[in-house]
Design a protein around this motif. Structure first.
Motif, PDB file in Angstrom:
ATOM      1  N   THR A   1      13.990  -3.893   0.971  1.00  0.00           N
ATOM      2  CA  THR A   1      13.833  -3.531   2.367  1.00  0.00           C
ATOM      3  C   THR A   1      14.632  -4.464   3.246  1.00  0.00           C
TER       4      THR A   1
ATOM      5  N   GLN B   1      11.530   3.331   2.750  1.00  0.00           N
ATOM      6  CA  GLN B   1      10.200   3.564   3.316  1.00  0.00           C
ATOM      7  C   GLN B   1       9.897   5.046   3.540  1.00  0.00           C
TER       8      GLN B   1
ATOM      9  N   THR C   1       6.767   9.916   2.347  1.00  0.00           N
ATOM     10  CA  THR C   1       6.639   8.471   2.339  1.00  0.00           C
ATOM     11  C   THR C   1       5.575   8.118   1.308  1.00  0.00           C
ATOM     12  N   THR C   2       5.055   6.906   1.375  1.00  0.00           N
ATOM     13  CA  THR C   2       3.973   6.500   0.482  1.00  0.00           C
ATOM     14  C   THR C   2       2.721   6.229   1.301  1.00  0.00           C
TER      15      THR C   2
ATOM     16  N   LEU D   1      11.346   5.393  -3.168  1.00  0.00           N
ATOM     17  CA  LEU D   1      10.123   5.284  -2.369  1.00  0.00           C
ATOM     18  C   LEU D   1       9.036   4.567  -3.153  1.00  0.00           C
TER      19      LEU D   1
ATOM     20  N   ILE E   1      14.008   0.394   9.042  1.00  0.00           N
ATOM     21  CA  ILE E   1      13.405   1.445   8.224  1.00  0.00           C
ATOM     22  C   ILE E   1      14.513   2.052   7.381  1.00  0.00           C
ATOM     23  N   ARG E   2      14.332   2.060   6.090  1.00  0.00           N
ATOM     24  CA  ARG E   2      15.324   2.639   5.190  1.00  0.00           C
ATOM     25  C   ARG E   2      14.833   4.029   4.790  1.00  0.00           C
TER      26      ARG E   2
ATOM     27  N   GLY F   1       9.471   0.877  -3.369  1.00  0.00           N
ATOM     28  CA  GLY F   1       9.565   0.138  -2.121  1.00  0.00           C
ATOM     29  C   GLY F   1      10.968  -0.145  -1.650  1.00  0.00           C
TER      30      GLY F   1
ATOM     31  N   ASN G   1       2.053   1.842   8.999  1.00  0.00           N
ATOM     32  CA  ASN G   1       3.161   2.118   9.922  1.00  0.00           C
ATOM     33  C   ASN G   1       3.099   3.539  10.485  1.00  0.00           C
TER      34      ASN G   1
ATOM     35  N   TRP H   1       2.670   2.564   2.770  1.00  0.00           N
ATOM     36  CA  TRP H   1       3.509   2.313   3.939  1.00  0.00           C
ATOM     37  C   TRP H   1       2.992   3.056   5.164  1.00  0.00           C
TER      38      TRP H   1
END
Length: 327
Positions: A37, A93, A224-225, A87, A43-44, A90, A232, A228
């Motif tokens: 990251t 994101q 996403t996960t 994802l 934010i990727r 990690g 967020n 995260w």
């Protein structure tokens, strides 16, 4: 908006390995390797390398993320499964991914979360037959890419009353298909662009149908996960707002979207413009119908042996998330 897809009774295709199944709607080697990251709170977001990711490219190119106070880095992958893997480890994101690719990964990555859809199409994926193959009944061998292509192929055969076990299936990558068609090793394939156009350009094949012709529509999800997203959620909602603005701009100004996409992936202008026109870009919440449709995909994967356990779709698909639903 194109209607949500439904899988009917499916015929069994040859069992594909689970690793191969994770090929998504992209097909060249990754153009940028994912790393840890980025520092500074960036934010990727994992994306692919074709026109289906036009809203991301346009938002980045026109500074929409910056204007929303987001420091976004787009990380390109050649295969949808690679983006989903990134994802889970990690390295990114968020990601854009086809619904079928995401569903295929849920058994191994139960922490994945689908937040909303940002595109759908029944035109972008096409049925290509080799010159001289003038009807579905004349098909003897088909090229298969496990996952989205595989399901789309099965639906095509089913719509034409052809038993899948009567067709020899040749599993290969999308990039292999035009050459296999040219040599006569296969009679056709069902794939997204640019591979249908590649067959036309080499003069060895023709497009005979799109998936919408037989009532099949794919979707792309923003995913996403759980870990995260839990920390967020406000940021994730801001990204969603930017993508909503970007999808509206793509629909209103395809030329701008084409230019942004070409700058990001070095694609052909006319081919990119045509592809963007074939895709319906719109941000929409997922619904209970989305879970029902996803279950039909799971049923298919279980049937062909690509999955061996039922994932928790109610946890993974966030119904009405934009409106403050599941999180």
């Amino acid at each position: 908006m194109a209607q949500r897809f439904k899988l009917g009774t499916t015929s069994v295709l040859a069992t594909a390995t689970l690793a191969a199944l994770f090929l998504g709607a992209c097909s060249r080697p990754a153009t940028e390797a994912a790393e840890s990251t980025s520092a500074g709170g960036s934010i990727r977001i994992a994306v692919g390398i074709d026109a289906s990711y036009a809203p991301f490219f346009l938002a980045k190119d026109e500074g929409m993320f910056d204007a929303a106070g987001l420091d976004v880095e787009l990380v390109q992958f050649g295969r949808g499964g690679e983006a989903v893997d990134a994802l889970s480890t990690g390295q990114v994101q968020m990601a854009g991914s086809s619904d079928t690719t995401t569903i295929a990964q849920l058994q191994q990555n139960p922490g994945l979360r689908a937040m909303y859809s940002y595109e759908t199409s029944g035109e972008y994926i096409k049925v290509v037959l080799r010159n001289g193959i003038d009807s579905p009944q004349a098909i003897r061998k088909l090229g298969i890419v496990p996952g989205l292509s595989q399901i789309s192929t099965d639906k095509y055969l089913e719509a034409n009353g052809i038993a899948a076990d009567s067709i020899e299936e040749i599993t290969a990558t999308p990039t292999d298909m035009p050459a296999l068609l040219s040599r006569g090793d296969i009679d056709g394939y069902v794939l997204w662009e640019p591979w249908p156009t590649a067959a036309l350009d080499q003069g060895t094949g023709k497009v005979v149908a799109t998936t919408g012709d037989y009532d099949w529509f794919y979707h792309h999800w923003a995913i996403t996960t759980d870990s995260w997203l839990s920390a967020n959620e406000e940021t994730a909602r801001t990204v969603r707002d930017v993508l909503q603005e970007a999808t509206e701009k793509v629909e209103a100004d395809p030329a701008a979207a084409t230019a942004a996409t070409m700058a990001a992936v070095n694609s052909d202008e006319q081919q990119t413009l045509t592809a963007i026109d074939e895709i319906d870009f719109v941000v929409e919440d997922l619904t209970e119908k989305s879970i029902e449709d996803a279950q039909s995909v799971v049923d298919f994967y279980l049937k062909v042996g690509a999955m061996n356990a039922q994932p928790d779709l109610n946890a993974s698909i966030l119904v009405d998330w934009s409106e403050g639903g599941q999180a």
